[in-house]
Design an enzyme around this catalytic site. Structure first.
Site: not given
Length: 417
Positions: A144, A174, A252
């Protein structure tokens, strides 16, 4: 006749006057000398008094009472520099992990083109973290972080900036892989670890770029294992690591490390009502990410096994009773890919549709009861297990066909491109 040597009366008067003046002058001189002597005495006494008073006050100040500390005569008090504090074993581990690993953690900036309300193209910037896994510039991150990005830019810890390109990824996990061309720059790399043997309570360390703050270290423990998390494409990711190490927006794609500084996970998401860290963070296991990265480096794509079956519904006791099914738990086979591995192995798909409430449910096909000895209760778990295999592997299925238990073996193929 006056004697020439005797003064006349007027002369006598003048002589007397002069004599008096002389006496007065002498008197004043005597008095002035006395006055000056008195002044001198007072001045000496005053100076002596000031000296005595100063000495007394100095003695009082230097006296070791109250909060006053004595100081050496004639020197100003000097505060000694404190000795360097001794580091604890935990602090030394923190420092070593940060020093050894942070150079391999990068900041990723992405530019995504979007449309405003007037259909004008607007570039939007995003950011995240990543980690260098090979000296030639392959960087592992979250899917993402780089999804739909038209431009990618990587900034190293020392400030060097590189253009990057997307190699590929798997949004169902992911995980994504990007690459930079380092040229003559010698890139540091992160040390890979094994995420299959983790324990709740073991120390973990997260490095990333939260809120754009460069290279931040946070610490914590593994607070749970085997969590599930919804991926950007809606699939559930299994085996997720839960940690209380502070993870915030911008973390992230950054590494989650063990106490040896080895990668055990990719920091992916947080659970927070406010959008900031609330003590619950999630990481994709390193072994999942490594397998995807190895495929992308070797083949330029993720090599996924292919079963060729679509699961329509998870059976529970309530649905089993409503549909009058022979088992209370299992997975309904809705559709098969023609000539796919499952179809070639003899699996049967649904052949009719029942309406239950406002739902249409395909029935009449096989019910998968177990796979490789594991109970078939969750469609996501079943598909995740299939995807953990490799093309050419064999999957053992136990099914129920119209009340009859059967066993089938399916040889997995590679997912069509």
């Amino acid at each position: 006749m006056r004697h020439p040597e005797q003064p006349t009366p007027s002369d006598a008067s003048e002589s007397l006057t002069a004599s008096s003046a002389s006496e007065r002058a002498n008197h004043f001189k005597h008095v002035g000398w006395q006055f000056n002597l008195i002044k001198l005495g007072k001045l000496v006494a005053f100076s002596f008094g000031v000296t005595v008073l100063s000495t007394l006050m100095s003695c009082v100040w230097q006296w070791p009472w109250g909060d006053h500390a004595s100081a050496p005569t004639g020197t100003a008090p000097v505060l000694a520099a404190p000795e360097a504090a001794t580091l604890t074993p935990d602090e030394k581990i923190n420092i070593n992990i940060y020093r050894n690993t942070s150079p391999a953690v990068v900041n990723i900036s992405s530019t995504v083109l979007s449309l405003d309300m007037f259909s004008n193209i607007i570039p939007e910037k995003g950011s995240g973290s990543g980690m260098i896994i090979t000296p030639d510039g392959y960087i592992l991150t979250n899917g993402h972080v780089v999804e739909d990005a038209q431009q990618l830019e990587v900034t190293l810890l020392d400030g060097k900036v590189f253009k990057a390109k997307l190699i590929g990824g798997d949004l169902s996990k992911d995980v994504a892989l990007i690459k930079i061309d380092p040229g003559a720059v010698k890139l540091p790399t992160i040390q890979m670890g094994n995420s299959d043997h983790l324990e709740v309570g073991q120390n973990v360390y997260a490095i990333g770029n939260p809120f754009g703050l460069n290279s931040t270290l946070t610490t914590g423990v593994i607070s749970s294992l085997g969590r599930t998390l919804k991926a950007p494409n809606g699939r559930l990711i299994e085996g997720i690591i839960q940690t209380d190490a502070a993870i915030n927006p911008g973390n992230s794609g950054g590494p989650l490390l063990n106490s040896s500084g080895q990668l055990i996970g990719i920091n992916t998401a947080i659970f927070s009502p406010s959008g900031s860290n609330a003590g619950i963070g999630f990481a994709v296991p390193a072994n999942t990410a490594r397998r995807i990265a190895e495929d992308l480096i070797a083949y330029g794509r993720v090599i996924c096994p292919f079963l060729g079956v679509e699961v329509g519904m998870e059976i529970n006791p309530y649905m089993a009773k409503a549909l009058q099914l022979p088992v209370s738990r299992g997975l309904l086979v809705t559709r098969l890919v023609p000539n796919g591995p499952a179809a070639q192995a003899g699996l049967k798909a649904a052949n009719q549709v029942l309406v239950v409430g406002n739902r249409q449910i395909p029935v009449g096909g096989d019910i998968i009861v177990a796979y490789d000895g594991k109970p078939a209760e969750s469609a996501d778990r079943f598909m995740n297990y299939v995807e953990s295999k490799r093309p050419g592997d064999t999957l053992s299925l136990k099914i129920n066909r119209n009340g009859t238990p059967l066993s089938l073996s399916v040889k997995l193929a590679e997912r069509p491109r």
